[in-house]
Design an enzyme around this catalytic site. Structure first.
Site, short mmCIF file in Angstrom:
data_model
loop_
_atom_site.label_atom_id
_atom_site.label_comp_id
_atom_site.label_asym_id
_atom_site.label_seq_id
_atom_site.Cartn_x
_atom_site.Cartn_y
_atom_site.Cartn_z
N GLU A 113 0.99 -1.04 -0.05
CA GLU A 113 0.11 -0.05 0.06
C GLU A 113 0.86 1.34 0.14
O GLU A 113 1.95 1.20 0.36
CB GLU A 113 -0.85 -0.11 1.14
N LYS A 115 2.14 4.60 1.41
CA LYS A 115 2.26 5.18 2.91
C LYS A 115 1.79 6.85 3.04
O LYS A 115 2.34 7.52 2.53
CB LYS A 115 3.60 4.89 3.40
N ASP A 117 0.84 10.36 3.91
CA ASP A 117 1.61 11.00 5.05
C ASP A 117 0.59 12.13 5.72
O ASP A 117 0.32 13.37 5.11
CB ASP A 117 2.73 11.90 4.09
N TYR A 224 -7.06 2.04 5.92
CA TYR A 224 -6.17 0.87 5.73
C TYR A 224 -6.11 -0.25 6.54
O TYR A 224 -5.36 -1.20 6.41
CB TYR A 224 -4.83 1.43 5.41
N LYS A 311 10.57 3.68 3.08
CA LYS A 311 10.21 5.05 2.84
C LYS A 311 11.11 5.59 1.72
O LYS A 311 12.30 5.37 1.76
CB LYS A 311 10.78 5.95 4.15
N CYS A 405 15.87 47.37 6.17
CA CYS A 405 14.59 46.68 5.44
C CYS A 405 14.99 47.20 3.86
O CYS A 405 15.46 48.19 3.41
CB CYS A 405 13.42 47.77 5.61
N CYS A 408 12.54 49.98 2.52
CA CYS A 408 12.22 51.49 2.87
C CYS A 408 13.70 51.77 3.94
O CYS A 408 13.73 52.94 4.01
CB CYS A 408 11.32 51.53 3.65
N CYS A 423 10.49 44.69 9.61
CA CYS A 423 10.54 45.97 9.50
C CYS A 423 9.51 46.77 10.46
O CYS A 423 8.19 46.61 10.11
CB CYS A 423 10.50 46.43 8.01
N CYS A 429 6.63 51.99 5.18
CA CYS A 429 7.36 50.62 4.15
C CYS A 429 6.52 50.25 3.07
O CYS A 429 5.33 49.84 3.39
CB CYS A 429 7.73 49.82 5.10
S1 IVH Z 1 -0.64 0.25 8.77
C1 IVH Z 1 0.72 -1.65 12.71
N1 IVH Z 1 -0.78 1.29 6.39
O1 IVH Z 1 2.33 5.14 9.02
C2 IVH Z 1 0.86 -0.57 11.67
N2 IVH Z 1 -0.12 2.75 8.07
O2 IVH Z 1 4.80 4.48 10.61
C3 IVH Z 1 -0.38 -0.11 11.36
N3 IVH Z 1 0.54 5.01 7.59
O3 IVH Z 1 0.83 5.32 12.20
C4 IVH Z 1 -0.22 0.79 10.26
N4 IVH Z 1 -0.12 4.71 5.59
O4 IVH Z 1 -0.25 6.70 10.24
C5 IVH Z 1 -0.42 1.58 7.65
N5 IVH Z 1 -1.14 2.08 4.44
C6 IVH Z 1 -0.74 2.33 5.63
C7 IVH Z 1 -0.39 3.55 6.01
C8 IVH Z 1 0.15 3.82 7.36
C9 IVH Z 1 0.23 5.68 6.29
C10 IVH Z 1 0.93 5.53 8.81
C11 IVH Z 1 0.12 5.35 9.85
C12 IVH Z 1 1.13 4.81 10.89
C13 IVH Z 1 2.38 4.98 10.54
C14 IVH Z 1 3.44 4.20 10.78
#
Ligand code: IVH
Length: 681
Positions: A113, A115, A117, A224, A311, A405, A408, A423, A429
């Site tokens: 999946e 990740k 942010d 998720y 990551k 500044c 001015c 400033c 200004c």
């Molecule tokens: S699974 C037991 N799936 O990443 C772990 N987490 O570093 C359950 N996050 O706290 C998390 N996308 O906020 C999972 N597809 C995804 C995610 C995801 C973002 C975040 C989540 C978690 C953090 C862990």
């Protein structure tokens, strides 16, 4: 409409609105126009108002927010919210797969999946109804933010294909990039500090006290995972499909992968698409699909052994720093901006990068002509993260923060303990004057649009105006015939602005019309630092005139709901400046509205015109309830007793000092019962 009929109609409207929400926010396939949708919602809200007993906690009308939460209560997680083991390297990912192979005696499959942010959230549903939303906190205990979460339209308040029992779903609340940019632009206009990245903006939004503001932040949420007892799924993948059916927004980007080769394929595709996604991701999550295998692999104290986050490195490019320019904003804050040789980074050309403040320049030890590394990480605005020191050609000239500044020439100031230079020449200004006037005439302030697009610049350059009050003293003769070449900021083309008869008449009539703009918008238009539109409205209602606002002490300001110390101090500083008082006087002479109109606080409200101080602990109401009760009836609540106080409403444990003062000033002290009587009378 009779009660039973209303009940049925409310049910039907809720069903329809929920369906349209789902189509719009989850499937992105709307089937009615915004107007038709608004009509349905309007009808529902009107019926709920008429029959308050029929208002369901999870009615789609609750999405617009409005409830205030002073402090979010702490809540325990039934299932701890763990984090994920992280890696940036493919070797470590291979090692993760090896460990899994060692533990399991049968073959396994992964689900990959994105990740997302943002901010992790846990949502509890009972018999298909959302009952609680809790942030991650320390993983064991988080903050209950249900009211704010309900404003996120892709989160179902009632599940489709209703499912019985209790379970928790987990997901990530995020702010789409476009909403983040719009929010920061808006904040910039009111002189507020913007958020550093969409993640911080999402986290900050979830903690807003006013849920109506959260509703305007355009948050979204990907789900998720799910936890519960006796759930009928054998694999994570199956549960994702079920979550989709129940109405959750589950990403279509997830994929089952049978080998590490496929996992790496997913990772690479994700990295390529990253820059063009409308939301931020910082990597990929790889999860073992089968629940029995997950159990066999088990957990460490911090994270599951069956999942890992790969990551992405922040996207980075090397380029030359040719110069630093110092930009002066509307509020006088000076921001250093690095001028760079253009370089391609994450799909766009970067020519400038924010340097934040002097501390940042010193921390990086920047010199002119340094080769620097620019990153576009979680932050949408590129930043310099490092300097290629060995590549520096000596002698190199160190970059110092401007002493004066750039606009001015006034020596810049820096408050003790603050990192921002500003400033202090706020009255003279040019960019500060220009910025203040632009804000004043903007649509949401005084709405004097015929003065936009370079016309204010022309008036300033011809010395016709130097502050907002000058606008109202302009005459036909002052304006007619003025002209100037200006540079269009969008197209970078030069054009000529010329004030002909029609233009002048339009400007004068727009100024005339702006004399009817209500006090709350005039207050916002003044451009007091940190004072946004919503708070201006609140303060206008609370104090009802500029004179009373002007007299309010910092403490009295803080006593107003949602006014913090920073805002209170900024308001005080504004009114303590004689130049500002002079401007207000001139605007007042020009007949601008500096008090709320009578219709906004009708005299027929029971407590209109009366001022109260509330003290102690009450039986029937909380202190906030009492305040709301008074304000709802047109009364005013103050934090300290003065000769102008009409009543002190006292509960148990009223402070002895307050009692003494009330008695000395002969102010009646009443209880909650007498307050109710006053309202009834
Ligand atoms: S699974 C037991 N799936 O990443 C772990 N987490 O570093 C359950 N996050 O706290 C998390 N996308 O906020 C999972 N597809 C995804 C995610 C995801 C973002 C975040 C989540 C978690 C953090 C862990």
């Amino acid at each position: 409409m009779e009660y039973e009929l209303a009940r049925k109609r409310i049910q039907e409207l809720s069903r329809q609105i929920n369906e349209h929400n789902y189509r719009y926010y989850v499937l992105a396939q709307p089937s009615i126009s915004d107007y038709e949708y608004d009509m349905l919602l309007e009808e529902l809200m009107a019926l709920e108002k008429q029959f308050p007993a029929l208002l369901d906690k999870n009615s789609p009308s609750q999405r617009v927010g409005g409830q205030i939460t002073k402090k979010f209560p702490a809540a325990w997680h039934k299932y701890p919210m763990l984090s994920l083991n992280n890696t940036y390297s493919k070797e470590e990912l291979m090692a993760f797969d090896q460990r899994i192979r060692k533990t399991l005696d049968s073959s396994h499959e992964y689900v990959c999946e994105l990740k997302y942010d943002g901010v992790a959230i846990s949502l509890t549903y009972i018999d298909g109804d959302l009952v609680r939303a809790v942030t991650r906190g320390d993983g064991v205990q988080g903050d209950e933010v249900t009211i704010n979460i309900k404003t996120i339209r892709s989160i179902p308040l009632k599940l489709r294909n209703a499912s019985v029992g209790t379970f928790e779903v987990r997901g990530e609340v995020y702010m789409p990039n476009a909403s983040f940019l719009a929010l920061n632009k808006e904040k910039d206009k009111t002189g507020e500090a913007g958020f550093a990245n969409p993640r911080n903006a999402a986290a900050g939004s979830l903690k807003l006290q006013n849920s109506a503001l959260v509703a305007r932040r355009n948050l979204d949420c990907f789900i998720y995972g799910v936890h519960g007892e006796g759930l009928p799924f054998e694999t994570h993948w199956e549960s994702l499909q079920a979550l989709k059916k129940w109405g959750f927004k589950v990403s279509d980007d997830s994929r089952r992968c049978a080998s590490m080769e496929e996992v790496f394929g997913f990772i690479e595709e994700g990295e390529k698409r990253r820059a063009s996604l409308p939301f931020g991701i910082d990597g990929v999550v790889v999860k073992v699909n089968n629940y029995a295998q997950q159990q066999a692999l088990s957990y460490t104290s911090k994270f599951p052994r069956w999942a890992i986050a790969y990551k992405y490195k922040a996207e980075r490019a090397a380029t030359r720093l040719t110069d630093v320019s110092f930009q002066v904003g509307r509020t006088g804050a000076v921001t250093p901006v690095a001028i760079l040789d253009p370089v391609l980074l994450a799909g766009s050309t970067v020519k400038r990068a924010s340097l934040y403040n002097e501390d940042k320049i010193n921390e990086l030890d920047l010199h002119y002509n340094d080769m620097v590394f620019v990153e576009k990480g979680g932050d949408i605005i590129p930043k310099i993260v490092d300097v290629d020191l060995p590549a520096r050609k000596h002698p190199a000239k160190k970059i110092n923060f401007a002493g004066n500044c750039p606009e001015c020439g006034t020596p810049l100031k820096k408050e003790a303990g603050e990192s921002v230079h500003y400033c202090p020449n706020s009255q003279a200004c040019p960019p500060q004057i220009q910025g203040k006037i632009e804000h004043f005439i903007s649509r949401r302030a005084m709405n004097i649009e015929s003065l936009g697009q370079g016309k204010t610049e022309l008036l300033i350059s011809k010395n016709k105006i130097s502050d907002i009050s000058d606008l109202y003293y302009l005459t036909y003769d002052d304006l007619i015939g003025l002209e100037k070449k200006v540079l269009d900021p969008e197209s970078q083309k030069e054009r000529i602005i010329r004030f002909r008869d029609k233009t002048v008449k339009n400007i004068l009539s727009a100024l005339e019309k702006s004399r009817e703009v209500p006090f709350e918008r005039v207050l916002f238009a003044l451009g007091i630092r940190h004072l946004g539109e919503t708070m201006a409205k609140k303060l206008a209602q609370h104090f009802s005139s500029i004179d009373r606002l002007q007299e309010a002490s910092t403490e009295e300001l803080i006593a107003v709901h949602e006014v913090g110390e920073k805002m209170a101090e900024s308001i005080r500083a504004y009114f303590d400046n004689p130049n500002n008082l002079h401007i207000i006087e001139r605007l007042r002479d020009a007949d601008l509205l500096f008090r709320t109109e009578q219709t906004q606080t009708p005299a027929r409200l029971a407590l209109a015109g009366k001022s109260f101080v509330v003290s102690g602990v009450f039986d029937k109401y909380s202190r906030d309830d009492i305040k709301q009760l008074i304000e709802g009836q047109g009364g005013e609540v103050k934090s300290s007793i003065s000769s102008k106080t009409s009543y002190v409403v006292a509960g148990d444990n009223m402070g002895p000092e307050k009692r003494k003062k009330a008695e000395a000033l002969h102010i009646p002290i009443i209880g909650e019962k007498e307050l109710e009587d006053l309202i009834k009378e």
